[in-house]
Scaffold this motif. Structure first.
Motif, PDB file in Angstrom:
ATOM      1  N   PRO A   1     -18.726  51.382  -8.455  1.00  0.00           N
ATOM      2  CA  PRO A   1     -18.826  52.748  -8.992  1.00  0.00           C
ATOM      3  C   PRO A   1     -17.960  53.029 -10.208  1.00  0.00           C
ATOM      4  CG  PRO A   1     -18.463  52.747  -6.600  1.00  0.00           C
ATOM      5  CD  PRO A   1     -18.206  51.366  -7.080  1.00  0.00           C
ATOM      6  N   THR A   2     -16.782  52.398 -10.325  1.00  0.00           N
ATOM      7  CA  THR A   2     -15.844  52.771 -11.378  1.00  0.00           C
ATOM      8  C   THR A   2     -15.372  51.571 -12.181  1.00  0.00           C
ATOM      9  OG1 THR A   2     -13.854  52.499  -9.996  1.00  0.00           O
ATOM     10  CG2 THR A   2     -15.010  54.631  -9.857  1.00  0.00           C
ATOM     11  N   MET A   3     -14.856  51.864 -13.368  1.00  0.00           N
ATOM     12  CA  MET A   3     -14.277  50.820 -14.197  1.00  0.00           C
ATOM     13  C   MET A   3     -13.077  50.174 -13.506  1.00  0.00           C
ATOM     14  SD  MET A   3     -14.200  49.077 -17.047  1.00  0.00           S
ATOM     15  CE  MET A   3     -15.053  49.912 -18.392  1.00  0.00           C
ATOM     16  N   ARG A   4     -12.335  50.977 -12.782  1.00  0.00           N
ATOM     17  CA  ARG A   4     -11.177  50.451 -12.049  1.00  0.00           C
ATOM     18  C   ARG A   4     -11.618  49.426 -11.003  1.00  0.00           C
ATOM     19  NH1 ARG A   4      -6.521  54.211  -9.166  1.00  0.00           N
ATOM     20  NH2 ARG A   4      -5.157  52.487  -8.503  1.00  0.00           N
ATOM     21  N   ASP A   5     -12.725  49.709 -10.307  1.00  0.00           N
ATOM     22  CA  ASP A   5     -13.251  48.748  -9.336  1.00  0.00           C
ATOM     23  C   ASP A   5     -13.689  47.462 -10.027  1.00  0.00           C
ATOM     24  OD1 ASP A   5     -12.902  50.437  -7.121  1.00  0.00           O
ATOM     25  OD2 ASP A   5     -14.828  51.425  -7.484  1.00  0.00           O
ATOM     26  N   ALA A   6     -14.323  47.601 -11.196  1.00  0.00           N
ATOM     27  CA  ALA A   6     -14.761  46.417 -11.932  1.00  0.00           C
ATOM     28  C   ALA A   6     -13.566  45.562 -12.338  1.00  0.00           C
ATOM     29  CB  ALA A   6     -15.569  46.834 -13.157  1.00  0.00           C
ATOM     30  N   ALA A   7     -12.505  46.213 -12.823  1.00  0.00           N
ATOM     31  CA  ALA A   7     -11.298  45.476 -13.210  1.00  0.00           C
ATOM     32  C   ALA A   7     -10.678  44.782 -12.008  1.00  0.00           C
ATOM     33  CB  ALA A   7     -10.298  46.437 -13.844  1.00  0.00           C
ATOM     34  N   ARG A   8     -10.714  45.452 -10.858  1.00  0.00           N
ATOM     35  CA  ARG A   8     -10.169  44.857  -9.634  1.00  0.00           C
ATOM     36  C   ARG A   8     -10.987  43.652  -9.214  1.00  0.00           C
ATOM     37  NH1 ARG A   8      -6.431  42.775  -6.757  1.00  0.00           N
ATOM     38  NH2 ARG A   8      -6.717  42.955  -4.493  1.00  0.00           N
ATOM     39  N   ALA A   9     -12.320  43.734  -9.324  1.00  0.00           N
ATOM     40  CA  ALA A   9     -13.179  42.600  -8.970  1.00  0.00           C
ATOM     41  C   ALA A   9     -12.886  41.403  -9.869  1.00  0.00           C
ATOM     42  CB  ALA A   9     -14.642  43.007  -9.085  1.00  0.00           C
TER      43      ALA A   9
ATOM     44  N   ALA B   1      -8.063  35.372  -9.885  1.00  0.00           N
ATOM     45  CA  ALA B   1      -6.943  34.904  -9.063  1.00  0.00           C
ATOM     46  C   ALA B   1      -7.370  33.782  -8.125  1.00  0.00           C
ATOM     47  CB  ALA B   1      -6.367  36.067  -8.258  1.00  0.00           C
ATOM     48  N   GLY B   2      -8.652  33.434  -8.138  1.00  0.00           N
ATOM     49  CA  GLY B   2      -9.104  32.301  -7.341  1.00  0.00           C
ATOM     50  C   GLY B   2     -10.038  32.630  -6.199  1.00  0.00           C
ATOM     51  N   GLU B   3     -10.305  33.918  -5.952  1.00  0.00           N
ATOM     52  CA  GLU B   3     -11.231  34.256  -4.875  1.00  0.00           C
ATOM     53  C   GLU B   3     -12.666  33.932  -5.284  1.00  0.00           C
ATOM     54  OE1 GLU B   3     -10.821  37.771  -2.375  1.00  0.00           O
ATOM     55  OE2 GLU B   3      -9.132  38.396  -3.642  1.00  0.00           O
ATOM     56  N   SER B   4     -13.484  33.628  -4.288  1.00  0.00           N
ATOM     57  CA  SER B   4     -14.888  33.333  -4.536  1.00  0.00           C
ATOM     58  C   SER B   4     -15.613  34.580  -5.033  1.00  0.00           C
ATOM     59  CB  SER B   4     -15.562  32.839  -3.249  1.00  0.00           C
ATOM     60  OG  SER B   4     -16.960  32.883  -3.349  1.00  0.00           O
ATOM     61  N   PHE B   5     -16.392  34.424  -6.108  1.00  0.00           N
ATOM     62  CA  PHE B   5     -17.176  35.547  -6.625  1.00  0.00           C
ATOM     63  C   PHE B   5     -18.120  36.067  -5.545  1.00  0.00           C
ATOM     64  CE2 PHE B   5     -20.399  37.833  -8.920  1.00  0.00           C
ATOM     65  CZ  PHE B   5     -19.768  38.330 -10.053  1.00  0.00           C
ATOM     66  N   ALA B   6     -18.688  35.142  -4.742  1.00  0.00           N
ATOM     67  CA  ALA B   6     -19.621  35.540  -3.692  1.00  0.00           C
ATOM     68  C   ALA B   6     -18.935  36.427  -2.658  1.00  0.00           C
ATOM     69  CB  ALA B   6     -20.206  34.301  -3.019  1.00  0.00           C
ATOM     70  N   VAL B   7     -17.708  36.103  -2.294  1.00  0.00           N
ATOM     71  CA  VAL B   7     -16.974  36.897  -1.309  1.00  0.00           C
ATOM     72  C   VAL B   7     -16.645  38.274  -1.874  1.00  0.00           C
ATOM     73  CG1 VAL B   7     -14.798  37.078  -0.040  1.00  0.00           C
ATOM     74  CG2 VAL B   7     -16.025  34.898  -0.108  1.00  0.00           C
ATOM     75  N   VAL B   8     -16.197  38.309  -3.132  1.00  0.00           N
ATOM     76  CA  VAL B   8     -15.867  39.589  -3.764  1.00  0.00           C
ATOM     77  C   VAL B   8     -17.121  40.454  -3.879  1.00  0.00           C
ATOM     78  CG1 VAL B   8     -14.961  40.697  -5.836  1.00  0.00           C
ATOM     79  CG2 VAL B   8     -13.923  38.578  -5.005  1.00  0.00           C
ATOM     80  N   ALA B   9     -18.261  39.831  -4.233  1.00  0.00           N
ATOM     81  CA  ALA B   9     -19.522  40.580  -4.331  1.00  0.00           C
ATOM     82  C   ALA B   9     -19.914  41.157  -2.973  1.00  0.00           C
ATOM     83  CB  ALA B   9     -20.625  39.678  -4.868  1.00  0.00           C
ATOM     84  N   ALA B  10     -19.806  40.337  -1.929  1.00  0.00           N
ATOM     85  CA  ALA B  10     -20.179  40.791  -0.589  1.00  0.00           C
ATOM     86  C   ALA B  10     -19.319  41.962  -0.134  1.00  0.00           C
ATOM     87  CB  ALA B  10     -20.071  39.638   0.404  1.00  0.00           C
ATOM     88  N   GLU B  11     -18.041  41.965  -0.545  1.00  0.00           N
ATOM     89  CA  GLU B  11     -17.113  43.006  -0.093  1.00  0.00           C
ATOM     90  C   GLU B  11     -17.136  44.255  -0.965  1.00  0.00           C
ATOM     91  OE1 GLU B  11     -13.234  41.304   0.173  1.00  0.00           O
ATOM     92  OE2 GLU B  11     -13.732  39.995   1.868  1.00  0.00           O
TER      93      GLU B  11
END
Length: 336
Positions: A194-202, A208-218
């Protein structure tokens, strides 16, 4: 990001607007129903048989489940979709009748073949899979039993008959489809937030090394979240995707993440998995022009049909009296 739409419009049986102004509110709303009850009562008195569903819907633990027990839950769960389909069915029948258009059994049967072709063109299944099996998988996924599927095929045939004369095939549209089918594409994953802040956090979590798939799912609000953000391969020529996504797909190096993307539905983050090279036929575009022109016609018909369905459903005079059905209908319309 892509949406396949199933359509449905209701001819109103009870119209509040047509009732006398001096009648009490409750009387105005239910007058048509009262008259129906009186008609049926009169029919019974004259020996006319009323058809009543007495066969149970199911047997659970040896006990019958009456249809009345299921009516309200079914109305809430999927009544809005069923009503929309009926609404569109009636509107299309009226439109075809007004224009003297009739669809044959062959026209309706042809829609199943066209559905199979569309699925094959979109790469929805391996080449070895039969058309019947492919269509059946789509039917199961979308809850299209025999009745709803037959209704969908008839509505689609009517819509195609109504829009076919509006199709205009030119060289630009043929070239665009050629690029879509044979040009380069990109396999990508997408996060929508929803927000630019969320996009920056993703982006921060992925870097930082987290899986893009995991971040997308969450985090992602897109329908692709359950697939780890995977969407269909993107062609730079595919206008069904926002230009900002197409540009990011072509400009982001494989294995890396894009900067935040401004979308109509919020903000996006794209990861390019790989590039699919162009696979042009040896004879170039002219060797497949006939096939491309047919494809252009089908694509334009589909767009025109979608627009027609939205217009007819959006312009329908629908007065939903059942509370559960009204809830389902309202939420379906508001979710458009």
């Amino acid at each position: 990001m892509k949406h396949v739409i199933l359509f449905g419009v209701l001819s109103v049986l009870v119209s509040v607007a047509g009732c006398a102004a001096e009648a009490p509110v409750e009387r105005r709303v239910t007058r048509g129903l009262d008259e129906t009850d009186r008609y049926l009562s009169k029919g019974e008195a004259n020996g006319v048989e009323r058809k009543v569903e007495t066969r149970p819907a199911a047997i659970v633990g040896g006990k019958a489940v009456a249809w009345e027990e299921l009516r309200e839950p079914l109305a809430e769960a999927s009544g809005g979709a069923a009503l929309e389909e009926l609404v569109l069915q009636r509107a299309l029948e009226a439109e075809c009748a007004a224009k003297g258009i009739m669809v044959s059994a062959a026209d309706i049967a042809r829609e199943s073949d066209l559905l199979f072709e569309a699925l094959r063109a979109e790469g929805a299944s391996p080449e070895a899979e039969s058309g019947g099996r492919m269509v059946e998988r789509v039917r199961v996924a979308r809850g299209l039993g025999d009745v709803r599927y037959a209704g969908l095929m008839k509505r689609t045939a009517m819509m195609r008959a109504l829009v076919r004369d509006q199709v205009a095939i030119n060289d630009d549209s043929v070239r665009q489809l050629y690029r879509l089918r044979y040009g380069e594409k990109y396999r990508v994953r997408l996060i929508v937030v929803p927000t630019m802040r969320d996009a920056a956090r993703a982006i921060e979590r992925v870097n930082a090394g987290e899986s893009f798939a995991v971040v997308a799912a969450e985090m992602s609000t897109d329908a692709s979240a359950g697939r780890g953000g995977v969407i269909d391969p993107i062609s730079p020529a595919d206008e069904s995707y926002p230009i900002v996504i197409r540009r990011a797909a072509s400009e982001t190096a494989p294995g890396t993440v894009s900067a935040p993307l401004v979308l109509d539905s919020g903000f996006g983050v794209l990861r390019v998995e790989s590039k699919i090279p162009a696979s042009e036929p040896s004879g170039g575009m002219e060797s497949v022009r006939t096939e491309l022109e047919r494809g252009v016609r089908l694509r334009q018909e589909r767009l025109l049909m979608n627009a027609l369905a939205r217009r007819l459903v959006g312009g329908a005079d629908v007065n939903v009296l059942d509370p559960g059905l009204e809830w389902s209908w309202r939420n379906r319309r508001e979710g458009r």
